[in-house]
Design an enzyme around this catalytic site. Structure first.
Site, mmCIF file in Angstrom:
data_model
loop_
_atom_site.group_PDB
_atom_site.id
_atom_site.type_symbol
_atom_site.label_atom_id
_atom_site.label_comp_id
_atom_site.label_asym_id
_atom_site.label_seq_id
_atom_site.Cartn_x
_atom_site.Cartn_y
_atom_site.Cartn_z
ATOM 1 C CG ASN A 11 19.146 77.124 86.785
ATOM 2 O OD1 ASN A 11 19.580 76.319 87.602
ATOM 3 N ND2 ASN A 11 18.235 76.789 85.887
ATOM 4 C CG ASN A 13 21.508 71.951 88.918
ATOM 5 O OD1 ASN A 13 20.456 71.343 88.799
ATOM 6 N ND2 ASN A 13 22.680 71.402 88.667
ATOM 7 C CD GLU A 39 17.164 73.218 87.037
ATOM 8 O OE1 GLU A 39 16.924 72.005 87.175
ATOM 9 O OE2 GLU A 39 18.171 73.656 86.464
ATOM 10 C CG ASP A 152 17.472 78.202 82.397
ATOM 11 O OD1 ASP A 152 17.607 78.385 81.164
ATOM 12 O OD2 ASP A 152 17.780 77.139 82.961
ATOM 13 C CG ASN A 154 16.353 75.669 79.309
ATOM 14 O OD1 ASN A 154 17.518 75.268 79.312
ATOM 15 N ND2 ASN A 154 15.530 75.463 80.322
ATOM 16 C CG ASP A 249 23.965 73.259 85.722
ATOM 17 O OD1 ASP A 249 23.325 74.029 86.477
ATOM 18 O OD2 ASP A 249 23.402 72.382 85.035
ATOM 19 C CG HIS A 250 22.408 77.738 84.915
ATOM 20 N ND1 HIS A 250 21.749 78.244 83.820
ATOM 21 C CD2 HIS A 250 22.008 76.440 85.019
ATOM 22 C CE1 HIS A 250 20.985 77.306 83.288
ATOM 23 N NE2 HIS A 250 21.124 76.195 84.008
#
Length: 267
Positions: A11, A13, A39, A152, A154, A249-250
């Site tokens: 991911n 972001n 993302e 991802d 989630n 952030d991943h």
């Protein structure tokens, strides 16, 4: 003759942000055969050549209608027989959440599940996604397709998959209903969580909140997965989560398979 396959899931972001932090430079050192990204936070007119054909990998993308939101991509070294963009012809295709590349009987899928953490309305959207995604994947299996699903999700599946599980029992991403769905999904469609198969007892996370010092203190969640059908998963031989540099952030998940998966599943 090729005897192995490397698949990376990440991911980003934001593909432009990840690129500025060195993601594509790093990718050039990895020798990956497939790279699934989530993302993008970009539209077609934002995509530079570096983003579309990095290091001899050809990219295929599903952009969200909303600018700066969602979006997924799938890169492959080999040319697919077919590429499918989207899967529900509705709400979630508008959000840019699914790319599938087909090679013989093999489907490699990059997917980005909705997050429900921002508002109750988004949690309801997440449940709607789960309701349509399972039968879609079940239909692919019924056609005899072998699958590698990277994305991802989630959802942290088990207590080992997040640092503070007791404090998150009522929070999106670790709700009993979500975790039960993931168990049902994997059982119904016959999928293995390949990282957990190879590392059954490792406390390794793939996402950390930007709040506080979550990453510095390793207060994270494992919500990024490679899920594979048994015929694929049995060839997995090594895995790692790359945390030395921060592109997002991943953190990227790297999976090595002791087989050429395309040849393995050739019709």
């Amino acid at each position: 003759m090729k005897t192995s396959t490397r698949i990376i899931c990440a991911n980003l972001n934001g593909i432009r942000s990840a690129s500025s932090k060195g993601f594509f430079d790093w990718l050039g050192t990895q020798g990956a055969d497939f790279v699934c990204v989530q993302e993008l936070k970009a539209q077609a007119d934002n995509m530079q050549t570096e983003f579309m054909v990095p290091h001899d990998l050809k990219g295929h993308f599903h952009y969200a209608q909303k600018k700066g939101y969602s979006g997924v991509g799938l890169y492959s070294r080999a040319t697919p027989d077919e590429v499918i963009i989207g899967f529900d012809d509705g709400e979630f295709d508008a959000e840019g959440r699914y790319v599938e590349a087909r090679f013989g009987k093999l489907s490699v899928i990059s997917v980005y599940f909705p997050s429900g953490s921002s508002a109750p309305e988004r949690q309801e959207a997440k449940y709607r996604f789960l309701d349509v995604f399972l039968p879609h994947i079940a239909a692919l299996r019924a056609q005899g397709r072998e699958l590698v699903i990277c994305g991802d999700v989630n959802i942290a599946h088990h207590e080992i998959d997040l640092k503070n599980w007791k404090g998150n029992l009522k929070n999106s991403g670790f709700l009993p209903e979500e975790r039960a769905w993931l168990s049902q999904f994997m059982q119904t469609v016959e999928l293995h969580d390949v990282y957990r198969t190879l590392e059954p007892n490792t406390h390794q996370y793939t996402w950390w909140s930007n709040r506080g010092q979550a990453r510095a203190n390793n207060v994270g969640w494992r919500i990024d997965y490679q899920l594979a059908t048994p015929a694929i998963a049995q060839h997995a031989c090594a895995t790692s989560v790359y945390t030395e540099r921060m592109f997002s952030d991943h953190a990227p998940i790297i999976m090595d398979y002791r087989a050429d998966l395309i040849q393995l599943t050739a019709v």
